[in-house]
Design an enzyme around this catalytic site. Structure first.
Site, PDB file in Angstrom:
ATOM      1  N   HIS A 222       6.095  48.356  45.348  1.00 40.76           N
ATOM      2  CA  HIS A 222       7.216  47.438  45.518  1.00 40.76           C
ATOM      3  C   HIS A 222       7.798  46.975  44.189  1.00 40.76           C
ATOM      4  O   HIS A 222       8.676  46.121  44.147  1.00 40.76           O
ATOM      5  CB  HIS A 222       6.705  46.229  46.328  1.00 40.76           C
ATOM      6  CG  HIS A 222       7.764  45.363  46.901  1.00 40.76           C
ATOM      7  ND1 HIS A 222       7.905  44.032  46.568  1.00 40.76           N
ATOM      8  CD2 HIS A 222       8.747  45.621  47.791  1.00 40.76           C
ATOM      9  CE1 HIS A 222       8.909  43.503  47.235  1.00 40.76           C
ATOM     10  NE2 HIS A 222       9.447  44.429  47.981  1.00 40.76           N
ATOM     11  N   LYS A 224       9.902  46.813  40.653  1.00 41.39           N
ATOM     12  CA  LYS A 224      11.230  47.190  40.158  1.00 41.39           C
ATOM     13  C   LYS A 224      11.203  47.044  38.643  1.00 41.39           C
ATOM     14  O   LYS A 224      11.150  45.925  38.128  1.00 41.39           O
ATOM     15  CB  LYS A 224      12.331  46.306  40.740  1.00 41.39           C
ATOM     16  CG  LYS A 224      12.488  46.399  42.261  1.00 41.39           C
ATOM     17  CD  LYS A 224      11.671  45.376  42.985  1.00 41.39           C
ATOM     18  CE  LYS A 224      11.952  45.446  44.483  1.00 41.39           C
ATOM     19  NZ  LYS A 224      11.008  44.628  45.245  1.00 41.39           N
ATOM     20  N   ASP A 229      13.783  52.431  25.538  1.00 36.93           N
ATOM     21  CA  ASP A 229      13.376  52.568  24.133  1.00 36.93           C
ATOM     22  C   ASP A 229      12.276  51.600  23.723  1.00 36.93           C
ATOM     23  O   ASP A 229      12.075  51.333  22.533  1.00 36.93           O
ATOM     24  CB  ASP A 229      14.582  52.389  23.202  1.00 36.93           C
ATOM     25  CG  ASP A 229      15.589  53.528  23.336  1.00 36.93           C
ATOM     26  OD1 ASP A 229      15.189  54.611  23.815  1.00 36.93           O
ATOM     27  OD2 ASP A 229      16.761  53.325  22.965  1.00 36.93           O
ATOM     28  N   HIS A 409      16.612  36.724  48.468  1.00 37.94           N
ATOM     29  CA  HIS A 409      15.585  37.745  48.260  1.00 37.94           C
ATOM     30  C   HIS A 409      14.825  37.534  46.952  1.00 37.94           C
ATOM     31  O   HIS A 409      13.921  38.304  46.637  1.00 37.94           O
ATOM     32  CB  HIS A 409      16.258  39.129  48.257  1.00 37.94           C
ATOM     33  CG  HIS A 409      15.314  40.280  48.287  1.00 37.94           C
ATOM     34  ND1 HIS A 409      15.083  41.093  47.176  1.00 37.94           N
ATOM     35  CD2 HIS A 409      14.528  40.779  49.284  1.00 37.94           C
ATOM     36  CE1 HIS A 409      14.214  42.038  47.503  1.00 37.94           C
ATOM     37  NE2 HIS A 409      13.854  41.873  48.766  1.00 37.94           N
ATOM     38  N   LYS A 411      12.315  36.153  43.956  1.00 40.91           N
ATOM     39  CA  LYS A 411      10.900  35.781  43.895  1.00 40.91           C
ATOM     40  C   LYS A 411      10.685  35.032  42.575  1.00 40.91           C
ATOM     41  O   LYS A 411      10.519  35.646  41.515  1.00 40.91           O
ATOM     42  CB  LYS A 411      10.004  37.022  43.941  1.00 40.91           C
ATOM     43  CG  LYS A 411      10.275  37.951  45.155  1.00 40.91           C
ATOM     44  CD  LYS A 411      11.260  39.028  44.819  1.00 40.91           C
ATOM     45  CE  LYS A 411      11.349  40.157  45.824  1.00 40.91           C
ATOM     46  NZ  LYS A 411      11.403  39.877  47.204  1.00 40.91           N
ATOM     47  N   ASP A 416       5.976  23.079  36.560  1.00 43.42           N
ATOM     48  CA  ASP A 416       6.269  21.919  35.724  1.00 43.42           C
ATOM     49  C   ASP A 416       7.561  22.167  34.927  1.00 43.42           C
ATOM     50  O   ASP A 416       8.527  22.678  35.474  1.00 43.42           O
ATOM     51  CB  ASP A 416       5.089  21.610  34.810  1.00 43.42           C
ATOM     52  CG  ASP A 416       3.852  21.153  35.596  1.00 43.42           C
ATOM     53  OD1 ASP A 416       4.030  20.722  36.742  1.00 43.42           O
ATOM     54  OD2 ASP A 416       2.743  21.245  35.067  1.00 43.42           O
TER      55      ASP A 416
END
Length: 491
Positions: A222, A224, A229, A409, A411, A416
């Site tokens: 899952h 991404k 470079d 969508h 995450k 703090d």
């Protein structure tokens, strides 16, 4: 009729016998007791409906696959890890007074990667900003490009991505492209063939190697990741598809977040890709070592450059082959570290008991606990289970917000006023135990303020829910939510 009963009766009996056998297998092999109970009950009670799904989704702890992947990871981390891991940079000048020495030690041991100073990170708060930055990085690539996505679609964005990668490959730039075979199940062969013909090394991340169960749909990758470079890396929630640019009603506008990282942490991100690439191809990609400090392209505008150059970053990879349940423990540790606030955004609110207990304890400590979830659904069962967990959270004193403009969508975790984690992991069992994920924890007050501003804007476009929503729901809807939650360990 008697003839039909003679045939149907043995079939029903066979289904129940196979259901009992499969239930025993689930009890022995499922990683959590909750998941084992969910599978066992459904297999015994409804074998006609659950036997086939169990072949594809069950056996979450598939020993052969997990053991083989674990051995490969250990060998790679011993023989091919970045040079930064051999230095003391990860322990020098750490802002341990902000997060605590114990948290630093536990997370570095949990993820097997160091906290590294000298990074620069910036948020990319939507699909347009994310892919503009990624395409810019690819266009300026001189040596190599690595690409990894869960979903790749053959649509307008996918075509742009394909053309950009082929153009760089034809310039002599090495291009490595890894995609998940399940997440990209509808990617046509012609798309892959065109990239390979153009000089791109493209492979699927699959679980059907040799001894591995060819019916297995778990163990999805899952992550991404894009890196160019060794200087710029991108991690977050976006995949390659027009819906991530807001082109998929009724979920649009799509709300997601990526980050751009520069500095020593890029090497850690690349090494996560190296582990996945080696599993898929049994080969190591050819990388040059990244520079010691962040570099900026001469034609970049100041606004395109990440903020700051002294941020400590920890790359936290997780997956079903880990010795520990890395992703779940990562959330537990970050929640336990919070003293003022813990703000989390996730498309799926299906926490395990450890994470839910940590959230409730944070409330008891006086921490401002907020969770932002979607108001629109993309998966019916998960959405129904999320609604019930949201109402349980309210009773524990956790504030729950629903994002209104479109599907959420992203995450993100804000701890703090000193740290934030952004990546691919959702707050659900699939991310905790079944998927390969990546999160990047950044310790820096300036970056934390940037994330805080982003989340405050999201909260301003959200609606805080209360207990009345559950009380006012119809009896049938409440029953469906409770039934959906029974399957939460396997969602």
């Amino acid at each position: 009729m008697p003839f039909d009963l003679l045939h149907v009766g043995p079939l029903v009996a066979l289904a129940h016998i196979l259901g009992v056998i499969a239930a025993c297998h689930a009890i022995l092999n499922t990683r959590t007791s909750q998941g084992a109970i969910a599978w066992a009950v459904s297999l015994v009670a409804m074998p006609y409906l659950t036997l086939v799904p169990y072949l594809f989704l069950g056996r979450s702890k598939f020993a052969g696959y997990a053991d083989a992947r674990r051995v490969e990871n250990e060998l790679l981390r011993t023989r091919a890890h970045p040079l930064e891991w051999d230095t003391h940079a990860s322990s020098a000048g750490l802002p341990t007074q902000q997060l605590g020495v114990r948290l630093v030690h536990s997370l570095t041991r949990l993820g097997g990667m160091p906290f590294l100073p000298g990074n620069a990170v910036r948020t990319l708060v939507n699909g347009a900003a994310t892919f503009e930055a990624i395409f810019d990085a690819i266009e300026n690539a001189r040596r190599y490009v690595i690409v990894q996505f869960f979903i790749v679609r053959d649509d307008a964005l996918g075509e742009m991505f394909k053309d950009a990668l082929i153009a760089k490959a034809q310039q002599g730039v090495r291009v490595y492209f890894l995609y998940d075979s399940i997440g990209s199940f509808d990617l046509p062969h012609r798309y892959v063939a065109a990239l390979r013909a153009g000089g791109v090394e493209m492979h699927p991340f699959a679980t059907n190697r040799r001894f591995v169960n060819r019916l297995q749909l778990n163990f999805r990758n899952h992550r991404k990741i894009v890196s160019v470079d060794g200087e710029r890396a991108f991690v977050g929630g976006h995949n390659v598809g027009v819906e991530y640019l807001g082109g998929r009603p009724p979920l649009s506008p799509w709300r997601d977040t990526h980050i751009e990282v520069r500095g020593p942490a890029v090497a850690s991100i690349q090494f996560v890709f190296t582990e996945d690439w080696h599993w898929a191809t049994q080969q190591l990609p050819e990388f040059d070592m990244p520079p010691a400090a962040p570099t900026h392209q001469p034609n970049e505008k100041p606004d395109d450059q990440p903020h700051g150059d002294g941020m400590h970053c920890l790359v936290m990879p997780s997956g079903p082959a880990d010795t520990q349940e890395t992703c779940s423990l990562f959330f537990v540790e970050t929640i336990n570290a919070a003293r003022e606030r813990i703000w989390i955004t996730t498309p799926y609110l299906v926490p395990d008991e450890a994470v839910f207990s940590a959230l409730r304890l944070a409330v008891l400590r006086g921490v401002d606990v907020r969770i932002l979830i979607p108001s629109r659904r993309d998966h019916r069962v998960v959405f129904a289970a999320s609604k019930l967990y949201a109402y349980d959270s309210l009773r524990a004193g956790i504030r729950i917000f629903r994002y209104q403009p479109g599907f959420l969508h992203q995450k993100v975790v804000l701890i703090d006023s000193v740290a934030a984690a952004i990546g691919s992991a959702n707050l659900d069992n699939r991310s905790f135990r079944l998927n390969f994920e990546i999160m990047v924890l950044t310790v820096d007050r300036g970056f934390a303020r940037e994330v805080e501003t982003m989340l405050l804007n999201d909260f301003a476009e959200s609606r805080e829910i209360d207990r009345n929503e559950y009380r006012q729901a119809s009896a049938l809807r409440r029953v469906l939510m409770h039934v959906a939650r029974l399957f939460s360990p396997i969602l």
